[in-house]
Design an enzyme around this catalytic site. Structure first.
Site, PDB file in Angstrom:
ATOM      1  N   TYR A   1      45.067   3.403 -38.695  1.00 11.13           N
ATOM      2  CA  TYR A   1      45.975   3.134 -39.793  1.00 11.13           C
ATOM      3  C   TYR A   1      46.130   4.431 -40.575  1.00 11.13           C
ATOM      4  O   TYR A   1      45.180   5.210 -40.685  1.00 11.13           O
ATOM      5  CB  TYR A   1      45.348   2.133 -40.765  1.00 11.13           C
TER       6      TYR A   1
ATOM      7  N   ASN B   1      48.079  -3.170 -45.439  1.00  6.23           N
ATOM      8  CA  ASN B   1      47.103  -4.189 -45.861  1.00  6.23           C
ATOM      9  C   ASN B   1      45.699  -3.591 -45.901  1.00  6.23           C
ATOM     10  O   ASN B   1      45.341  -2.943 -46.861  1.00  6.23           O
ATOM     11  CB  ASN B   1      47.178  -5.443 -45.000  1.00  6.23           C
ATOM     12  N   ALA B   2      44.905  -3.812 -44.841  1.00  5.29           N
ATOM     13  CA  ALA B   2      43.647  -3.079 -44.632  1.00  5.29           C
ATOM     14  C   ALA B   2      42.655  -3.143 -45.792  1.00  5.29           C
ATOM     15  O   ALA B   2      41.808  -2.259 -45.930  1.00  5.29           O
ATOM     16  CB  ALA B   2      43.958  -1.608 -44.298  1.00  5.29           C
ATOM     17  N   GLU B   3      42.767  -4.176 -46.646  1.00  2.00           N
ATOM     18  CA  GLU B   3      41.855  -4.302 -47.785  1.00  2.00           C
ATOM     19  C   GLU B   3      41.874  -3.043 -48.664  1.00  2.00           C
ATOM     20  O   GLU B   3      40.872  -2.641 -49.250  1.00  2.00           O
ATOM     21  CB  GLU B   3      40.421  -4.647 -47.334  1.00  2.00           C
TER      22      GLU B   3
ATOM     23  N   ASN C   1      53.442  -4.217 -40.893  1.00  2.00           N
ATOM     24  CA  ASN C   1      52.152  -4.838 -40.634  1.00  2.00           C
ATOM     25  C   ASN C   1      52.193  -6.300 -41.062  1.00  2.00           C
ATOM     26  O   ASN C   1      52.307  -6.590 -42.255  1.00  2.00           O
ATOM     27  CB  ASN C   1      51.050  -4.122 -41.420  1.00  2.00           C
ATOM     28  N   GLU C   2      52.152  -7.182 -40.092  1.00  2.00           N
ATOM     29  CA  GLU C   2      52.089  -8.616 -40.389  1.00  2.00           C
ATOM     30  C   GLU C   2      53.168  -9.059 -41.374  1.00  2.00           C
ATOM     31  O   GLU C   2      52.889  -9.769 -42.338  1.00  2.00           O
ATOM     32  CB  GLU C   2      50.711  -8.992 -40.922  1.00  2.00           C
TER      33      GLU C   2
ATOM     34  N   TYR D   1      41.687 -13.476 -35.532  1.00  2.00           N
ATOM     35  CA  TYR D   1      40.300 -13.351 -36.025  1.00  2.00           C
ATOM     36  C   TYR D   1      39.551 -14.667 -35.809  1.00  2.00           C
ATOM     37  O   TYR D   1      38.990 -15.220 -36.737  1.00  2.00           O
ATOM     38  CB  TYR D   1      40.301 -12.969 -37.504  1.00  2.00           C
TER      39      TYR D   1
ATOM     40  N   GLU E   1      45.192  -6.521 -33.356  1.00  2.00           N
ATOM     41  CA  GLU E   1      43.914  -6.605 -34.067  1.00  2.00           C
ATOM     42  C   GLU E   1      43.206  -7.842 -33.563  1.00  2.00           C
ATOM     43  O   GLU E   1      43.755  -8.939 -33.632  1.00  2.00           O
ATOM     44  CB  GLU E   1      44.113  -6.796 -35.580  1.00  2.00           C
TER      45      GLU E   1
ATOM     46  N   TYR F   1      32.101  -3.747 -42.278  1.00  2.00           N
ATOM     47  CA  TYR F   1      32.835  -4.723 -41.468  1.00  2.00           C
ATOM     48  C   TYR F   1      31.983  -5.399 -40.401  1.00  2.00           C
ATOM     49  O   TYR F   1      32.458  -6.215 -39.636  1.00  2.00           O
ATOM     50  CB  TYR F   1      34.056  -4.050 -40.805  1.00  2.00           C
TER      51      TYR F   1
HETATM   52  C1  IPT Z   1      44.922  -8.356 -41.104  1.00  2.00           C
HETATM   53  C2  IPT Z   1      45.566  -7.054 -41.520  1.00  2.00           C
HETATM   54  O1  IPT Z   1      46.617  -6.660 -40.669  1.00  2.00           O
HETATM   55  C3  IPT Z   1      44.595  -5.926 -41.654  1.00  2.00           C
HETATM   56  O2  IPT Z   1      45.192  -4.870 -42.342  1.00  2.00           O
HETATM   57  C4  IPT Z   1      43.345  -6.368 -42.328  1.00  2.00           C
HETATM   58  O3  IPT Z   1      43.667  -6.750 -43.631  1.00  2.00           O
HETATM   59  C5  IPT Z   1      42.732  -7.507 -41.565  1.00  2.00           C
HETATM   60  O4  IPT Z   1      43.615  -8.551 -41.357  1.00  2.00           O
HETATM   61  C6  IPT Z   1      41.538  -8.139 -42.244  1.00  2.00           C
HETATM   62  O5  IPT Z   1      40.537  -7.213 -42.363  1.00  2.00           O
HETATM   63  S1  IPT Z   1      45.480  -9.687 -42.122  1.00  2.00           S
HETATM   64  C7  IPT Z   1      45.222 -11.218 -41.208  1.00  2.00           C
HETATM   65  C8  IPT Z   1      43.823 -11.565 -41.024  1.00  2.00           C
HETATM   66  C9  IPT Z   1      45.940 -12.286 -41.977  1.00  2.00           C
END
Ligand code: IPT
Length: 951
Positions: A43, A87-89, A146-147, A209, A253, A320
């Site tokens: 990123y 995004n990426a927190e 991104n999303e 996830y 991801e 993480y």
């Molecule tokens: C997804 C994002 O694309 C990434 O930037 C990061 O935020 C990640 O999740 C969580 O660590 S968001 C998705 C889980 C809705």
């Protein structure tokens, strides 16, 4: 396909901005490569590079050209993900601070927003374009946005713009977008499927996830089986290999851990297990079996959300639970990845697999995913429980039509699947000059050894293994080490080897119409000790970074955690071997390898100094006489925030005045009246943010936003009683310090990142909430220079508006001679502590040193205070004692000088109550190896007079 060859893209995510020591990027990249990944996904954080509209920095820790060069040098393909939104927190999800002042809706075709995004894209795209694979680099895929889950016409036009912009900027590689789930958003136009949203992409990718969570008690749950997001899932438009059956199945991801939040009990070690060993086999294996051949794990190395990078949803550590820990240690799950990635590298046929028909397990608790390569007919047999999160202990055989015939195997002792687990088996593959009919052991590595082949197979300790190889006539089998028996079936030409997985066995097979073969049959832990790099298979060290043959010499680099024997297989032409530059004396062994005559040295122990402190009080703004004549008047700026505020209030939001990160001070003047007894404030401050309030120099209290939620509350109200004296006629001064713990992300593209920060409204009230029209004349001060950074090397996220930050108290060269020995009592507000010390790490060693607060066994303290941690001027995080959970803050070498002088400055905020005082702080070693990469100190100003002065 890359250059006409099918390839599984086996990737892991890394954020260079979460490791502000560029030399260490190479360490992480080498560790990803050594852990079996062939690709790294990066990123880029727009805000990290841009403190002000039209101002960009790509030097030093922001040199993205350098990270792309390094990735290529380390033999990794790269997937670039440059936003504009990531995004990426991250605070604002990566948007720059100045963007929150823009009224136009972000992530739409609003012209002002698109013009802003283009500023960034023009610059980052130019860097990426140079590194594309077809320009001689190693970047293979590029992500736009991104999303983006809103799919309105405005968003479609925006996506069209991003696609066209990337192409106009010279990006010629395939472009994709990552869908939040397999929703069918932004599926390429070329994909003729119904019930999806089309977009301007070349590939469709999605994120996932799955697989349970950690409980509050820190226990992993295994509530769900691995989803079939491809061949074996439900059919229909979103079936097949993806929501876009005409493009390669692509997980941009896949959760390889999870983030942790303020006030948790400390989730990273649990996340590392939850999505750790076994999970990777079961879940990543299911993905691969389902045809998902572009697979990127989020995160491979999480790193540190240093300074004011974190979004409100996370604290400083972005470990993480990933394969490589924040301290840069390879977790056990990285070793498992090495074994799985080793299979992918060894068997190229795993790319482009399709379902092969039934492979039946004799136990109803076990399922076998059975795929084949359409060209070579090689097979992938992914054996797991049914459902895959099953945890029973099962013994079974498998019956399948394999390329070399119909088999029920193992023929001797049944296979075993004991607990949550999966096995990645191959069958009917050619490896070097050999034909592997099937094996119940997993293939980790193969190489061409002298006059033959070598294969490394492994299995769970204590289970038996069976490997069948095909010959034209009976070969000669010699067991050189350990235990194994063999049986030749002349009718089929099958040589069947049976052995226990216990330590290792070595079998040499010669004749039979094939080149000779050495089989190393290991148990899982034994297998994990081997590294396959360059022309070598190496056993022993904690890490093999590289193996480069030049002339007759093989140069090995790597790390040892302790004194370690070295054994290796290489072509004999490589007569001499060096380890980290020093030549290694070798002798041959009876099993065809060579061993070092003396073990490789381990690291010397690291000794760390105790810290002593000087301190000074750092909230002079609280005093009524403080000179705020140069502060900005807080009124008259346009309000672009999404946060509603009461009528008649001036625009107090910090961003409007150019202060986007960290702390901000307000001073308000009003005329006292007997009825005005309370001050009501409404403010925005991110996760576990806070404010402190003084009236006429007297501390009237503080307010903290609640912690303990995965989605924090980011704004709040607070009410304070005015001191009696403040009701007297005449002028009174209110001083307010707001700690802004980050702007929200914009995950749902609703401009949530524009939620106001700092004060939103302030009113004087009579008891009962009746407010007066008593005006308060506010002034505001944040970071020195605002968007004009005094310290561009450290950048926008390093400091906020604390007095000490504005004066350079955090810098290593600040003269603290006049400061006092550290105070044991504490005043409300900010107290600074400084310590100087020298480190003398042994040369050629890589250690991770951390700053630790108080009792590290407990996630939080009884004492209520928080500390910003400046190491040599770099803001390496925030400790919130009573919120937690992070107490140990790793400091990367380069920020910390491992061989020379250092300084730490702590800005400690307390309410001044007895006991709410800084606990003992010490340096600790989290990891210590001999080896590492060489690291130079990161250049940045060291003294306050080197900062760019405010105009
Ligand atoms: C997804 C994002 O694309 C990434 O930037 C990061 O935020 C990640 O999740 C969580 O660590 S968001 C998705 C889980 C809705």
């Amino acid at each position: 396909m890359i250059d006409g060859k099918r390839q599984v893209i086996w990737s892991a995510e890394f954020h260079p901005f979460r490791l502000p020591s560029p030399d260490l990027w190479r360490d992480v990249l080498q560790k990803l490569k050594a852990s079996g990944f062939n690709t790294v996904a990066l990123y880029f954080d727009w805000g990290y590079h841009s403190p002000k509209q039209d101002v960009y920095d790509f030097t030093g820790i922001r040199d993205m050209d350098r990270v792309l060069t390094m990735a290529q040098e380390e033999g990794l393909y790269v997937i670039t993900r440059a936003g504009p939104y990531v995004n990426a927190e991250l605070s604002r999800g990566g948007f720059p601070g100045w963007l929150v002042n823009q009224r136009g809706r972000a992530r739409t075709d609003d012209p002002a927003y698109m013009a802003a995004a283009d500023e960034w894209l023009t610059r980052i795209d130019a860097i990426i374009a140079r590194h594309q694979i077809n320009n001689g680099g190693s970047v293979i895929l590029h992500q736009i946005e991104n999303e983006l889950a809103l799919t309105t016409p405005a968003q479609r036009r925006y996506m069209n713009h991003l696609y066209a912009k990337a192409r106009a900027d010279g990006l010629t590689i395939p472009l994709f977008h990552n869908d939040q789930g397999r929703n069918g958003y932004w599926v390429p136009e070329s994909s003729k499927v119904a019930n999806v949203v089309h977009g301007p992409n070349d590939l469709y990718a999605f994120d996932g996830y799955p697989g349970g969570t950690c409980t509050v008690q820190g226990k992993p749950t295994r509530g769900s089986a691995a989803p079939d997001w491809g061949y074996y899932g439900p059919g229909g438009a979103k079936g097949g290999a993806s929501a876009s059956p005409d493009t390669p199945a692509f997980l941009a991801e896949f959760g390889g851990g999870w983030f942790d939040y303020w006030g948790s009990n400390g989730g990273y070690e649990c996340n590392a297990i939850q999505r750790g060993k076994r999970f990777q086999r079961v879940f990543y294996g299911t993905n691969l079996a389902n045809g998902i051949d572009i697979h990127s794990v989020y995160m491979g190395y999480g790193g540190t959300s240093w300074g004011w990078l974190p979004a409100p949803v996370v604290f400083t550590s972005y470990d993480y639970g990933s394969a490589i820990s924040e301290a840069r240690e390879l977790r056990p799950k990285a070793e498992e990845m090495k074994q799985l990635g080793g299979l992918i590298a060894t068997v190229p046929d795993l790319a482009g697999m399709v379902p092969a028909g039934a492979a039946v397990a004799s136990s109803p608790n076990v399922q076998v995913y059975h795929d084949r390569n359409p060209e070579s007919d090689a097979r992938f047999l992914m054996v797991t429980h049914k459902p895959s999160n099953g945890t029973t202990d099962d013994r079974f055989t498998i019956t399948a039509d394999l390329p070399d015939g119909r088999y029920t195997f193992p023929a001797t002792e049944p296979m075993r699947l004991n607990g949550f687990d999966a096995k990645w088996l191959v069958a009917g593959v050619n490896v070097g000059g050999q034909r592997l009919v099937y094996s119940t052991s997993e293939l980790q590595a193969a190489l061409a050894a002298d006059g033959g082949d070598l294969m490394l197979l492994y299995g769970r300790a204590g289970e038996s293994g069976e490997t069948v190889l095909r010959y034209t006539s009976a070969p000669q089998v010699r067991v050189l080490d350990g235990q194994a028996t063999s049986l030749f079936d002349a009718a089929k030409g099958d040589l069947r080897l049976t052995y226990p997985h216990a330590g290792r066995a070595v079998v040499r097979i010669e004749g039979g119409g094939r080149t000779p073969l050495t089989l190393v049959l290991a148990d899982e832990a034994e297998g994990a000790r081997y590294w396959r790099q360059g022309p070598a298979l190496v056993r022993g060290p904690a890490l093999l970074r590289s193996a480069v043959a030049k002339g007759g010499t093989l140069a090995l680099t790597g790390d040892t955690r302790e004194e370690t024997p070295l054994e290796l297989w290489t072509p004999a032409a490589l007569r001499s071997v060096t380890w980290n530059g020093a030549s290694v004396a070798l002798k041959p062994t009876a099993i065809g390898s060579r061993v070092a005559t003396r073990p490789l040295a381990g690291p010397a122990p690291v000794t760390l100094p105790a810290l002593t402190w000087r301190s000074a009080y750092g909230s002079p703004e609280a005093q009524p006489g403080f000179d705020d004549s140069r502060w900005q008047v807080a009124e008259g700026k346009p309000y672009a925030s999404i946060t509603a505020r009461p009528d008649g209030q001036p625009n107090l939001s910090m961003d409007a005045y150019g202060f986007h990160d960290g702390d901000v001070w307000y001073r308000g003047r009003f005329t006292g009246t007997p009825d005005a007894k309370q001050l009501a404030l409404f403010y925005g401050a991110g996760g576990s943010g806070m404010l402190q309030v003084w009236v006429d120099g007297q501390f009237v209290g503080q307010n903290e936003l609640p912690a303990g939620l995965p989605r924090p509350i980011t704004t709040g109200g607070a009410r304070f009683d005015l001191p009696a004296g403040a009701q007297a006629s005449g002028e009174h001064v209110i001083s307010v310090m707001v700690r802004n713990n980050g702007h929200n992300w914009d995950l749902d593209s609703d401009d949530f990142h524009k939620e106001a920060r700092g004060l939103i409204s302030a009113s004087l009230e009579a008891p009962g909430g009746r407010s007066f029209a008593i005006p308060i004349a506010w002034k505001i001060q944040g970071k020195a220079g605002g968007e004009d950074l005094p310290d561009p090397a450290r950048g926008p996220a390093n400091t906020g508006g604390q007095y000490g930050e504005r004066m350079g108290w955090h810098l290593p060269g600040f003269d603290d001679a006049k400061w006092q020995a550290a105070a044991t009592t504490v005043q409300p507000g900010t107290t600074w502590y400084r310590s100087r010390f020298t480190l003398a790490m042994p040369k050629g060693q890589d250690a991770t040193v951390a700053v630790a607060f108080g009792d590290t066994a407990s996630p939080r303290s009884v004492a209520k205070y928080r500390a910003s941690i400046f190491v040599n001027g770099w803001n390496m995080g925030q400790f919130i004692a009573h919120v937690g959970p992070q107490r140990v803050f790793p400091i990367p070498e380069g920020i910390l000088n491992h061989r020379g002088p250092n300084s730490i400055a702590l800005a400690v905020i307390s309410d001044g109550a007895p006991g709410d005082v800084l606990e003992p702080v010490k340096l600790v070693t989290l990891r210590n190896v001999r080896g590492g990469v060489s690291v130079s100190p990161v250049a940045a100003p060291t003294r306050p007079d080197q900062l760019i002065q405010e105009k």
